[in-house]
Design an enzyme around this catalytic site. Sequence first.
Site, PDB file in Angstrom:
ATOM      1  N   ASP A 307       0.819  -1.211   0.000  1.00  0.00           N
ATOM      2  CA  ASP A 307       0.000   0.000   0.000  1.00  0.00           C
ATOM      3  C   ASP A 307       0.859   1.270   0.000  1.00  0.00           C
ATOM      4  O   ASP A 307       0.382   2.343  -0.357  1.00  0.00           O
ATOM      5  CB  ASP A 307      -0.934   0.026   1.219  1.00  0.00           C
ATOM      6  CG  ASP A 307      -1.918   1.177   1.094  1.00  0.00           C
ATOM      7  OD1 ASP A 307      -2.734   1.131   0.154  1.00  0.00           O
ATOM      8  OD2 ASP A 307      -1.832   2.127   1.884  1.00  0.00           O
ATOM      9  N   LEU A 443      -5.892   4.366  -3.680  1.00  0.00           N
ATOM     10  CA  LEU A 443      -6.986   4.013  -4.581  1.00  0.00           C
ATOM     11  C   LEU A 443      -7.699   5.263  -5.061  1.00  0.00           C
ATOM     12  O   LEU A 443      -7.992   5.432  -6.244  1.00  0.00           O
ATOM     13  CB  LEU A 443      -7.963   3.081  -3.851  1.00  0.00           C
ATOM     14  CG  LEU A 443      -9.173   2.652  -4.683  1.00  0.00           C
ATOM     15  CD1 LEU A 443      -8.716   1.836  -5.885  1.00  0.00           C
ATOM     16  CD2 LEU A 443     -10.138   1.822  -3.826  1.00  0.00           C
TER      17      LEU A 443
END
Length: 562
Positions: A307, A443
């Site tokens: 991430d 995202l």
Amino acid sequence: MELTLWTYEGPPHVGTMRIATAMEGVHYVLHAPQGDTYADLLFTMIERRDRRPPVSYTTFQARDLGGDTAEMVKTSVREAYERFKPQVMLVGESCTAELIQDQPGSLAKSMGLPIPVVSLELPAYSKKENWGASETLYHLVRSLLLQQVPPPNTDRPDRDPAIRPKANIIGPTALGFRCRDDIQEVIKLLGEIGVDINVIAPLGAKPDDLMRIPDADFNICLYPEIALTTCKWLERSFKQPTVKTVPIGVGATRDFLAEIGEVAGIDVSAALRRSQDDTLGNWDAARISSSANPGASRLPWYSRSVDSTYLTGKRVFIFGDATHAIAAARIATEELGFTLVGIGTYSREFARQVREVAQQHGVEAVISDDYLAVEQAVAEAAPELVLGTQMERHIAKRLGIPCAVISTPIHVQDVPARYSPQMGWEGANVIFDDWVHPLMMGLEEHLIGMFKEDFEFAEGHMSHLHTAPHQTGEPAAAILSGEKATAVAVAEPLIANDDSKEIAPDPGDVVRWTEDGAAELKKIPFFVRGKVKRNTEQFARDRSITAITVDTLYEAKAAIGQ
Ligand code: SF4
């Protein structure tokens, strides 16, 4: 004269207040005009202390100036002594009192009080708060220990290896950035390698404690802005070595342990090995290891985990006191993978060290206490994240750039109720969370890049913060040109849609964007668009290109990437 709206540091007497307030058994008599008691609020409100600082003000008024203001000093010193019965009295003056030259320190010394009186001469018109704190600590320690200083060239006896080494922690003060919790982390680190604490000063110390400073084997200079002068004097006078690494960040904490190992002559390899362990994302192990192995931070795994990939290369601008700015630069570049696009400090005394860091990263250091100069530098560097002080929080807000606070000056929210150190392993955990939090999550960053027309998740929107900063890169350009309104007006004939301001040329600029060039520019994610726009315009200007097309944009990108 200097036009100043914001100041990074207060006057030097506020530095003295930070030392006096940090300690017990010390009282400060401050020759100052009525109104200077405002500084009490820094401690009772920002730091939420439960009592007033140990400061008595003479609070002279205009009508007193015709009379005997020196007598007011004597009265205040006498009353303060009788009422508070301190072990040591500090006496000094604020900016206005400096002008009337009553010499309050000498006056107090001549009064024959049965306690040490430390006279402070702090030039309020050339020095600032941290310097004032540093000088106060130095004079206080020196006054109390002068009697104990051995004759020159006396060697320090070797430590008995059967006795654990002892360290002093010098530097934490009232109103310091996260000092309260940093000390806890440092105590833990020292415990892990078998080093005892002798004295922590000034925070929580009494004058009696300062008298015990020479008993330690070495000093840890935790906040050089405050402690370095004192540590150097202790080194000269008592041959106590100074540990200079400040343990902010995982790498720096490892270096800190290694330096202590060297200075104290102890083996710290087990602690260093433990510190290499990390949870590797194994959450069962993590649960166990975080309790069984306090010598590991989660930052290394967090920043290696997938991430965090989108964090790589994020452009960061850092400003603060020198200690925190230098530490932040190392964490940002070595531990989080950011790119440093600007660094600076208001700590002029430590400008050289900050310049060296800047040089390593190919940027020019901003050494200034003028927030307008900092704002200009931030706007020019067009970073995606600003790590700074409370001032940079305002600057970043105006420019629409995410920001986290890493240094004083701070507001009340940076003295949190929860445990939030910056130092040691837990400090690195806190830093990871605090610095990543203001950034758009990965995202969302991708989705907004792909679907620009969403009515809710519009450009610059950060749903995890419930806000939609107007981060188009354009405010930075507008600040640079100083004429946002003109810039927008000039753009209107060029592109007739709502986003026209994003591709506005700087006023008076001969370079303009063609419609296709402007449309292509709009496809670039908003947080780097300002930088791309300016680079391309510079590229065009250098080649006397007057109209920027899609091709110019990509030629500029290729040229700059080389
Ligand atoms: S004496 Fe100094 S600190 Fe006090 S009000 Fe005047 S300028 Fe401010």
